[in-house]
Design a protein around this motif. Structure first.
Motif, PDB file in Angstrom:
ATOM      1  N   MET A   1       0.837  -1.184   0.000  1.00  0.00           N
ATOM      2  CA  MET A   1       0.000   0.000   0.000  1.00  0.00           C
ATOM      3  C   MET A   1       0.880   1.246   0.000  1.00  0.00           C
ATOM      4  O   MET A   1       1.934   1.266   0.611  1.00  0.00           O
ATOM      5  N   ALA A   2       0.394   2.281  -0.623  1.00  0.00           N
ATOM      6  CA  ALA A   2       1.122   3.540  -0.683  1.00  0.00           C
ATOM      7  C   ALA A   2       0.851   4.364   0.571  1.00  0.00           C
ATOM      8  O   ALA A   2      -0.135   4.151   1.272  1.00  0.00           O
ATOM      9  N   SER A   3       1.743   5.294   0.825  1.00  0.00           N
ATOM     10  CA  SER A   3       1.576   6.234   1.936  1.00  0.00           C
ATOM     11  C   SER A   3       1.320   7.608   1.353  1.00  0.00           C
ATOM     12  O   SER A   3       1.743   7.919   0.240  1.00  0.00           O
ATOM     13  N   LEU A   4       0.657   8.436   2.132  1.00  0.00           N
ATOM     14  CA  LEU A   4       0.337   9.781   1.693  1.00  0.00           C
ATOM     15  C   LEU A   4       0.661  10.747   2.822  1.00  0.00           C
ATOM     16  O   LEU A   4       0.216  10.554   3.952  1.00  0.00           O
ATOM     17  N   LEU A   5       1.440  11.759   2.507  1.00  0.00           N
ATOM     18  CA  LEU A   5       1.797  12.787   3.474  1.00  0.00           C
ATOM     19  C   LEU A   5       1.200  14.096   2.982  1.00  0.00           C
ATOM     20  O   LEU A   5       1.451  14.507   1.851  1.00  0.00           O
ATOM     21  N   VAL A   6       0.416  14.730   3.816  1.00  0.00           N
ATOM     22  CA  VAL A   6      -0.228  15.987   3.440  1.00  0.00           C
ATOM     23  C   VAL A   6       0.353  17.092   4.312  1.00  0.00           C
ATOM     24  O   VAL A   6       0.273  17.037   5.534  1.00  0.00           O
ATOM     25  N   ARG A   7       0.935  18.082   3.665  1.00  0.00           N
ATOM     26  CA  ARG A   7       1.556  19.190   4.391  1.00  0.00           C
ATOM     27  C   ARG A   7       0.711  20.447   4.229  1.00  0.00           C
ATOM     28  O   ARG A   7      -0.069  20.571   3.300  1.00  0.00           O
ATOM     29  N   GLY A   8       0.930  21.391   5.149  1.00  0.00           N
ATOM     30  CA  GLY A   8       0.295  22.699   5.033  1.00  0.00           C
ATOM     31  C   GLY A   8      -1.195  22.721   5.316  1.00  0.00           C
ATOM     32  O   GLY A   8      -1.921  23.526   4.741  1.00  0.00           O
ATOM     33  N   ILE A   9      -1.653  21.859   6.192  1.00  0.00           N
ATOM     34  CA  ILE A   9      -3.064  21.826   6.563  1.00  0.00           C
ATOM     35  C   ILE A   9      -3.277  22.770   7.739  1.00  0.00           C
ATOM     36  O   ILE A   9      -2.505  22.767   8.698  1.00  0.00           O
ATOM     37  N   ASP A  10      -4.340  23.569   7.661  1.00  0.00           N
ATOM     38  CA  ASP A  10      -4.657  24.484   8.761  1.00  0.00           C
ATOM     39  C   ASP A  10      -4.881  23.710  10.052  1.00  0.00           C
ATOM     40  O   ASP A  10      -5.447  22.606  10.045  1.00  0.00           O
ATOM     41  N   ASP A  11      -4.446  24.300  11.158  1.00  0.00           N
ATOM     42  CA  ASP A  11      -4.606  23.667  12.468  1.00  0.00           C
ATOM     43  C   ASP A  11      -6.074  23.366  12.769  1.00  0.00           C
ATOM     44  O   ASP A  11      -6.383  22.347  13.389  1.00  0.00           O
ATOM     45  N   GLU A  12      -6.971  24.241  12.325  1.00  0.00           N
ATOM     46  CA  GLU A  12      -8.410  24.024  12.564  1.00  0.00           C
ATOM     47  C   GLU A  12      -8.910  22.771  11.854  1.00  0.00           C
ATOM     48  O   GLU A  12      -9.730  22.026  12.393  1.00  0.00           O
ATOM     49  N   VAL A  13      -8.418  22.550  10.664  1.00  0.00           N
ATOM     50  CA  VAL A  13      -8.825  21.358   9.910  1.00  0.00           C
ATOM     51  C   VAL A  13      -8.299  20.099  10.590  1.00  0.00           C
ATOM     52  O   VAL A  13      -9.026  19.108  10.737  1.00  0.00           O
ATOM     53  N   VAL A  14      -7.078  20.147  11.045  1.00  0.00           N
ATOM     54  CA  VAL A  14      -6.485  19.003  11.741  1.00  0.00           C
ATOM     55  C   VAL A  14      -7.263  18.714  13.021  1.00  0.00           C
ATOM     56  O   VAL A  14      -7.569  17.554  13.337  1.00  0.00           O
ATOM     57  N   GLN A  15      -7.613  19.766  13.748  1.00  0.00           N
ATOM     58  CA  GLN A  15      -8.382  19.580  14.984  1.00  0.00           C
ATOM     59  C   GLN A  15      -9.759  18.989  14.678  1.00  0.00           C
ATOM     60  O   GLN A  15     -10.232  18.097  15.383  1.00  0.00           O
ATOM     61  N   SER A  16     -10.395  19.462  13.625  1.00  0.00           N
ATOM     62  CA  SER A  16     -11.702  18.906  13.233  1.00  0.00           C
ATOM     63  C   SER A  16     -11.578  17.432  12.874  1.00  0.00           C
ATOM     64  O   SER A  16     -12.445  16.626  13.223  1.00  0.00           O
ATOM     65  N   LEU A  17     -10.497  17.082  12.184  1.00  0.00           N
ATOM     66  CA  LEU A  17     -10.266  15.681  11.836  1.00  0.00           C
ATOM     67  C   LEU A  17     -10.103  14.835  13.088  1.00  0.00           C
ATOM     68  O   LEU A  17     -10.694  13.766  13.209  1.00  0.00           O
ATOM     69  N   ARG A  18      -9.330  15.326  14.035  1.00  0.00           N
ATOM     70  CA  ARG A  18      -9.125  14.592  15.297  1.00  0.00           C
ATOM     71  C   ARG A  18     -10.442  14.424  16.054  1.00  0.00           C
ATOM     72  O   ARG A  18     -10.728  13.350  16.588  1.00  0.00           O
ATOM     73  N   GLU A  19     -11.232  15.481  16.112  1.00  0.00           N
ATOM     74  CA  GLU A  19     -12.521  15.413  16.829  1.00  0.00           C
ATOM     75  C   GLU A  19     -13.478  14.443  16.145  1.00  0.00           C
ATOM     76  O   GLU A  19     -14.162  13.659  16.803  1.00  0.00           O
ATOM     77  N   GLN A  20     -13.521  14.500  14.821  1.00  0.00           N
ATOM     78  CA  GLN A  20     -14.401  13.592  14.085  1.00  0.00           C
ATOM     79  C   GLN A  20     -13.945  12.145  14.265  1.00  0.00           C
ATOM     80  O   GLN A  20     -14.772  11.248  14.460  1.00  0.00           O
ATOM     81  N   ALA A  21     -12.635  11.929  14.236  1.00  0.00           N
ATOM     82  CA  ALA A  21     -12.093  10.586  14.445  1.00  0.00           C
ATOM     83  C   ALA A  21     -12.455  10.069  15.832  1.00  0.00           C
ATOM     84  O   ALA A  21     -12.880   8.923  15.981  1.00  0.00           O
ATOM     85  N   ALA A  22     -12.301  10.919  16.835  1.00  0.00           N
ATOM     86  CA  ALA A  22     -12.627  10.515  18.202  1.00  0.00           C
ATOM     87  C   ALA A  22     -14.113  10.181  18.328  1.00  0.00           C
ATOM     88  O   ALA A  22     -14.491   9.206  18.993  1.00  0.00           O
TER      89      ALA A  22
END
Length: 78
Positions: free
Chosen positions: A1-22
């Motif tokens: 499987m391939a890996s994907l690295l995404v750079r330059g994401i706004d902190d708010e988007v990352v936090q939303s992703l973490r909250e949705q994941a939780a």
């Protein structure tokens, strides 16, 4: 499987992703995978035969025969 690295994401988007994941009981990485698949996953292409087989039966061939005009003038809806 391939890996994907995404750079330059706004902190708010990352936090939303973490909250949705939780909220879904998953890791942020797993949630990211699911979001990508939902956004970009394509349904399996059907073969031409499968498309034809899925068409409803709408009548007999004779229902669709072309009727030639006998008036001598071509008509669009004859």
């Amino acid at each position: 499987m391939a890996s994907l690295l995404v750079r330059g994401i706004d902190d708010e988007v990352v936090q939303s992703l973490r909250e949705q994941a939780a909220a879904h009981g998953r890791s942020a990485e797993a949630e990211h995978r699911i979001i990508l698949v939902a956004a970009l996953g394509r349904p399996k292409r059907r073969s031409f035969a499968e498309v034809l087989a899925s068409m409803p039966n709408v009548g007999e061939d004779s229902d669709f025969e072309r009727v030639q005009s006998t008036s001598g003038t071509p008509g669009v809806f004859d």
